[in-house]
Design a protein around this motif. Structure first.
Motif, PDB file in Angstrom:
ATOM      1  N   GLU A 268       0.808  -1.230   0.000  1.00 58.10           N
ATOM      2  CA  GLU A 268       0.000   0.000   0.000  1.00 58.10           C
ATOM      3  C   GLU A 268       0.838   1.276   0.000  1.00 58.10           C
ATOM      4  O   GLU A 268       0.321   2.373   0.247  1.00 58.10           O
ATOM      5  N   LEU A 269       2.116   1.175  -0.310  1.00 50.32           N
ATOM      6  CA  LEU A 269       3.005   2.345  -0.378  1.00 50.32           C
ATOM      7  C   LEU A 269       3.293   2.653  -1.850  1.00 50.32           C
ATOM      8  O   LEU A 269       3.535   1.743  -2.644  1.00 50.32           O
ATOM      9  N   PRO A 270       3.285   3.955  -2.237  1.00 55.18           N
ATOM     10  CA  PRO A 270       3.439   4.304  -3.650  1.00 55.18           C
ATOM     11  C   PRO A 270       4.894   4.442  -4.088  1.00 55.18           C
ATOM     12  O   PRO A 270       5.736   4.962  -3.358  1.00 55.18           O
ATOM     13  N   TYR A 271       5.157   3.982  -5.312  1.00 53.29           N
ATOM     14  CA  TYR A 271       6.450   4.230  -5.951  1.00 53.29           C
ATOM     15  C   TYR A 271       6.247   4.337  -7.451  1.00 53.29           C
ATOM     16  O   TYR A 271       5.182   3.989  -7.975  1.00 53.29           O
ATOM     17  N   LEU A 272       7.244   4.847  -8.143  1.00 54.86           N
ATOM     18  CA  LEU A 272       7.143   5.112  -9.573  1.00 54.86           C
ATOM     19  C   LEU A 272       7.957   4.122 -10.392  1.00 54.86           C
ATOM     20  O   LEU A 272       9.054   3.726  -9.987  1.00 54.86           O
ATOM     21  N   THR A 273       7.434   3.781 -11.566  1.00 54.34           N
ATOM     22  CA  THR A 273       8.216   3.050 -12.558  1.00 54.34           C
ATOM     23  C   THR A 273       8.121   3.808 -13.882  1.00 54.34           C
ATOM     24  O   THR A 273       7.217   4.631 -14.087  1.00 54.34           O
ATOM     25  N   CYS A 274       9.054   3.502 -14.773  1.00 54.61           N
ATOM     26  CA  CYS A 274       9.111   4.172 -16.070  1.00 54.61           C
ATOM     27  C   CYS A 274       9.000   3.133 -17.185  1.00 54.61           C
ATOM     28  O   CYS A 274       9.694   2.103 -17.140  1.00 54.61           O
ATOM     29  N   SER A 275       8.173   3.424 -18.185  1.00 49.58           N
ATOM     30  CA  SER A 275       7.955   2.463 -19.275  1.00 49.58           C
ATOM     31  C   SER A 275       9.245   2.156 -20.040  1.00 49.58           C
ATOM     32  O   SER A 275       9.392   1.073 -20.606  1.00 49.58           O
ATOM     33  N   LEU A 276      10.185   3.086 -20.040  1.00 47.08           N
ATOM     34  CA  LEU A 276      11.453   2.868 -20.741  1.00 47.08           C
ATOM     35  C   LEU A 276      12.229   1.691 -20.136  1.00 47.08           C
ATOM     36  O   LEU A 276      13.010   1.036 -20.821  1.00 47.08           O
ATOM     37  N   LEU A 277      11.993   1.438 -18.852  1.00 44.79           N
ATOM     38  CA  LEU A 277      12.697   0.357 -18.149  1.00 44.79           C
ATOM     39  C   LEU A 277      11.759  -0.821 -17.875  1.00 44.79           C
ATOM     40  O   LEU A 277      11.964  -1.572 -16.925  1.00 44.79           O
ATOM     41  N   LYS A 278      10.748  -0.997 -18.719  1.00 44.83           N
ATOM     42  CA  LYS A 278       9.717  -1.999 -18.426  1.00 44.83           C
ATOM     43  C   LYS A 278      10.272  -3.423 -18.363  1.00 44.83           C
ATOM     44  O   LYS A 278       9.659  -4.299 -17.763  1.00 44.83           O
ATOM     45  N   GLY A 279      11.420  -3.677 -18.968  1.00 47.58           N
ATOM     46  CA  GLY A 279      11.984  -5.021 -18.932  1.00 47.58           C
ATOM     47  C   GLY A 279      12.708  -5.355 -17.645  1.00 47.58           C
ATOM     48  O   GLY A 279      13.144  -6.489 -17.451  1.00 47.58           O
ATOM     49  N   TRP A 280      12.858  -4.372 -16.756  1.00 35.77           N
ATOM     50  CA  TRP A 280      13.629  -4.569 -15.519  1.00 35.77           C
ATOM     51  C   TRP A 280      12.772  -4.284 -14.295  1.00 35.77           C
ATOM     52  O   TRP A 280      11.933  -3.378 -14.305  1.00 35.77           O
ATOM     53  N   GLU A 281      13.030  -5.031 -13.240  1.00 36.12           N
ATOM     54  CA  GLU A 281      12.414  -4.694 -11.948  1.00 36.12           C
ATOM     55  C   GLU A 281      13.113  -3.433 -11.449  1.00 36.12           C
ATOM     56  O   GLU A 281      14.340  -3.411 -11.273  1.00 36.12           O
ATOM     57  N   HIS A 282      12.340  -2.370 -11.241  1.00 34.39           N
ATOM     58  CA  HIS A 282      12.952  -1.109 -10.817  1.00 34.39           C
ATOM     59  C   HIS A 282      11.902  -0.253 -10.113  1.00 34.39           C
ATOM     60  O   HIS A 282      10.695  -0.519 -10.226  1.00 34.39           O
ATOM     61  N   GLY A 283      12.355   0.750  -9.418  1.00 28.82           N
ATOM     62  CA  GLY A 283      11.434   1.674  -8.780  1.00 28.82           C
ATOM     63  C   GLY A 283      12.130   2.929  -8.297  1.00 28.82           C
ATOM     64  O   GLY A 283      13.285   2.894  -7.868  1.00 28.82           O
ATOM     65  N   PHE A 284      11.409   4.041  -8.418  1.00 34.28           N
ATOM     66  CA  PHE A 284      11.807   5.303  -7.787  1.00 34.28           C
ATOM     67  C   PHE A 284      10.859   5.434  -6.601  1.00 34.28           C
ATOM     68  O   PHE A 284       9.678   5.754  -6.769  1.00 34.28           O
ATOM     69  N   PHE A 285      11.373   5.165  -5.421  1.00 30.36           N
ATOM     70  CA  PHE A 285      10.514   5.027  -4.248  1.00 30.36           C
ATOM     71  C   PHE A 285      10.277   6.377  -3.578  1.00 30.36           C
ATOM     72  O   PHE A 285      11.098   7.286  -3.671  1.00 30.36           O
ATOM     73  N   THR A 286       9.128   6.483  -2.914  1.00 30.64           N
ATOM     74  CA  THR A 286       8.724   7.752  -2.321  1.00 30.64           C
ATOM     75  C   THR A 286       9.123   7.821  -0.842  1.00 30.64           C
ATOM     76  O   THR A 286       9.594   6.845  -0.248  1.00 30.64           O
ATOM     77  N   SER A 287       8.856   8.980  -0.252  1.00 29.76           N
ATOM     78  CA  SER A 287       9.145   9.186   1.167  1.00 29.76           C
ATOM     79  C   SER A 287       8.329   8.248   2.050  1.00 29.76           C
ATOM     80  O   SER A 287       8.694   7.995   3.199  1.00 29.76           O
ATOM     81  N   ALA A 288       7.235   7.703   1.502  1.00 29.27           N
ATOM     82  CA  ALA A 288       6.384   6.789   2.290  1.00 29.27           C
ATOM     83  C   ALA A 288       7.145   5.533   2.722  1.00 29.27           C
ATOM     84  O   ALA A 288       6.764   4.880   3.689  1.00 29.27           O
ATOM     85  N   PHE A 289       8.225   5.194   2.015  1.00 31.92           N
ATOM     86  CA  PHE A 289       9.002   3.994   2.348  1.00 31.92           C
ATOM     87  C   PHE A 289       9.987   4.242   3.489  1.00 31.92           C
ATOM     88  O   PHE A 289      10.573   3.292   4.014  1.00 31.92           O
ATOM     89  N   SER A 290      10.195   5.497   3.865  1.00 32.00           N
ATOM     90  CA  SER A 290      11.114   5.821   4.959  1.00 32.00           C
ATOM     91  C   SER A 290      10.554   5.289   6.271  1.00 32.00           C
ATOM     92  O   SER A 290       9.341   5.353   6.499  1.00 32.00           O
ATOM     93  N   PRO A 291      11.407   4.767   7.157  1.00 32.16           N
ATOM     94  CA  PRO A 291      12.869   4.706   7.098  1.00 32.16           C
ATOM     95  C   PRO A 291      13.414   3.367   6.597  1.00 32.16           C
ATOM     96  O   PRO A 291      14.515   2.977   6.955  1.00 32.16           O
ATOM     97  N   ARG A 292      12.669   2.659   5.763  1.00 35.55           N
ATOM     98  CA  ARG A 292      13.150   1.358   5.277  1.00 35.55           C
ATOM     99  C   ARG A 292      14.410   1.523   4.436  1.00 35.55           C
ATOM    100  O   ARG A 292      14.546   2.498   3.707  1.00 35.55           O
ATOM    101  N   SER A 293      15.278   0.536   4.536  1.00 35.50           N
ATOM    102  CA  SER A 293      16.526   0.536   3.764  1.00 35.50           C
ATOM    103  C   SER A 293      16.332  -0.293   2.495  1.00 35.50           C
ATOM    104  O   SER A 293      15.365  -1.063   2.387  1.00 35.50           O
ATOM    105  N   PRO A 294      17.273  -0.184   1.533  1.00 31.80           N
ATOM    106  CA  PRO A 294      17.176  -1.022   0.338  1.00 31.80           C
ATOM    107  C   PRO A 294      17.092  -2.518   0.643  1.00 31.80           C
ATOM    108  O   PRO A 294      16.433  -3.259  -0.100  1.00 31.80           O
TER     109      PRO A 294
END
Length: 274
Positions: free
Chosen positions: A11-37
């Protein structure tokens, strides 16, 4: 046109880009803080090995094995394992997750559609001035990538229209894309930048200040390398102007960050049909 999509994990939001659709990736938001990678990687690929560096606003790009070597060296010296100083990470094997954090600086995720290799770059104004993204591309090319196979997504960062800097900073960053014979003075550099299409600097009402679009400078560096605009996507999100999703150091003066990560995969010649 590349699209940016909101995803959710737990239930936490993050962004993905269609240019990288072949890869698992994310630009994560402040909502994920303080979680680490080490925790956030579960949103992408729980089995992936996590790689991070100690970001120092430079232009050093390290490979996963160089990071492992640094960790081993500190263990041999019986020291606390310290992450090596760098602002970019390159994978060498599949299932490696590379991560950078940012709070106004530009997170850049790079993928090679033929080799499956990826990179994560932290490009603030200092790293951009010292051409960290071209450095990362050079390392990819040295390891077998071809320029036309590389895809680059620049995530949420402070937008040019609200990023006030001194003319000196703007000129230092701008010098990275201005020919040396036209970059003899601060005024000359700023003049060249203002003449560019979609200029990376904008006027500011305060004397000695301008507004600087760091992502635009990175895009121009890539253009000068011969990377086509279709290979580059820039997120239409500003960390400073969107407090509901992003930390911004310029806005809040707090040392809080959001993470961006991407996972490498096995080589595949048919990831994209185009």
């Amino acid at each position: 046109m590349h699209t940016w999509c909101w995803q959710t994990w737990e239930e936490l939001p993050y962004l993905t880009c269609s240019l990288l659709k072949g890869w698992e990736h994310g630009f994560f938001t402040s909502a994920f803080s303080p979680r680490s990678p080490a925790e956030i990687v579960d949103a992408l690929q729980p089995q992936a090995q996590v790689y991070r560096v100690r970001q120092v606003h430079g232009n050093t790009v390290l490979t996963s094995s160089e990071i492992e070597s640094a960790a081993r060296a500190s263990q041999e010296r019986k020291e606390e394992p310290e992450k090596p100083p760098a602002d970019g990470i390159l994978t060498e094997q599949p299932q490696q997750a590379v991560w950078v954090c940012s709070a106004d600086c530009t997170p850049v995720l790079i993928a090679d559609e033929k080799t499956g290799q990826v990179a994560a770059i932290h490009a603030g104004w200092r790293g951009t001035a010292s051409r960290i993204v071209p450095n990362a591309i050079a390392r990819l090319l040295n390891s077998g990538s071809r320029l036309q196979d590389i895809r680059i997504a620049m995530g949420p960062a402070i937008a040019g229209e609200v990023y006030q800097v001194s003319e000196t900073v703007a000129a230092e960053v701008g010098a990275s894309i201005v020919a040396k014979d036209k970059a003899e003075t601060l005024e000359a550099i700023l003049d060249v930048l203002q003449q560019l299409p979609n200029p990376p600097i904008l006027d500011d009402s305060q004397p000695g200040r301008v507004r600087l679009d760091v992502r635009r400078v990175n895009a121009l560096q890539l253009e000068q390398l011969g990377v086509s605009s279709e290979q580059v996507a820039i997120a239409p999100y500003c960390t400073y102007q969107e407090p509901e999703h992003f930390f911004s150091y310029r806005r809040d003066k707090l040392k809080k960050v959001q993470w961006s990560g991407i996972v490498s995969k096995t080589p595949d010649a048919n990831v994209f049909s185009s």
